[in-house]
Design an enzyme around this catalytic site. Structure first.
Site, short mmCIF file in Angstrom:
data_model
loop_
_atom_site.label_atom_id
_atom_site.label_comp_id
_atom_site.label_asym_id
_atom_site.label_seq_id
_atom_site.Cartn_x
_atom_site.Cartn_y
_atom_site.Cartn_z
N CYS A 47 0.88 -1.16 0.00
CA CYS A 47 0.00 0.00 0.00
C CYS A 47 0.92 1.22 0.00
CB CYS A 47 -0.98 -0.02 1.17
SG CYS A 47 -0.24 -0.07 2.82
O1 LIG Z 1 -0.74 3.43 2.81
C1 LIG Z 1 -1.91 3.20 2.96
C2 LIG Z 1 -2.40 2.60 4.24
O2 LIG Z 1 -1.36 2.41 5.14
C3 LIG Z 1 -2.88 3.52 1.89
O3 LIG Z 1 -2.40 3.08 0.68
C4 LIG Z 1 -3.06 5.04 1.84
O4 LIG Z 1 -3.51 5.50 3.10
C5 LIG Z 1 -4.06 5.43 0.73
O5 LIG Z 1 -5.28 4.83 1.02
P1 LIG Z 1 -6.65 5.47 0.47
O6 LIG Z 1 -6.54 5.40 -1.03
O7 LIG Z 1 -7.71 4.58 1.03
O8 LIG Z 1 -6.72 6.87 0.97
#
Ligand SMILES: O=C(CO)[C@H](O)[C@H](O)COP(=O)(O)O
Length: 140
Positions: free
Chosen positions: A60
């Site tokens: 992520c």
């Molecule tokens: O690094 C992450 C979680 O640790 C996610 O990738 C990041 O927060 C983006 O998530 P979203 O697209 O739901 O905002």
């Protein structure tokens, strides 16, 4: 070997990781679907915990969210790694069964090196068996 894979975004780093898995002839179970990072991490964790996959790889933006989610699943030992030594150590000393990486902060070649260290390090060091058992005892 079968690896469960999940990422909440796609970029050069995630594509490099997927290509590296394919190049190794590894069967990949991609759990990503239309899911957010907590569910992706948990799905990879469940695949590993149930034996559907031997190991898991999650990415992520930070790597942390999917790692935290995977670690909610009993039997999962997800480790966030950003260089090969950390990834190898996580296998050797923690018997890590899920590798978590940041898809934003790891360049594609580094992510592939981290993945290689994770996959190529035999796990675990027998001296750590008691500590791995202690980790298991912490599962709810
Ligand atoms: O690094 C992450 C979680 O640790 C996610 O990738 C990041 O927060 C983006 O998530 P979203 O697209 O739901 O905002």
């Amino acid at each position: 070997m079968r690896v469960a894979y999940g990422a909440d975004d796609a970029n050069e780093t995630t594509r490099a990781v997927q290509q590296a898995l394919a190049d190794r002839g590894i069967e990949v179970v991609d759990v990503t679907g239309d899911q957010q990072w907590p569910d992706i991490g948990a799905a990879v964790g469940r695949a590993v915990a149930t034996g559907t996959a031997d190991l898991g790889v999650v990415l992520c933006w930070t790597g942390t969210g999917t790692a935290i989610a995977a670690n909610k699943i009993a039997g999962v030992r997800a480790a966030l790694a950003w260089d090969p030594w950390i990834a190898g150590g996580a296998r050797k000393w923690n018997d890590a069964n899920v590798l978590a990486m940041s898809l934003k902060r790891l360049a594609p070649d580094v992510a592939v090196e981290v993945l290689a260290a994770f996959l190529d390090t035999p796990a675990p060091d027998p001296d750590e068996a008691a500590n791995i058992a202690r980790l298991g005892a912490l599962d709810d």
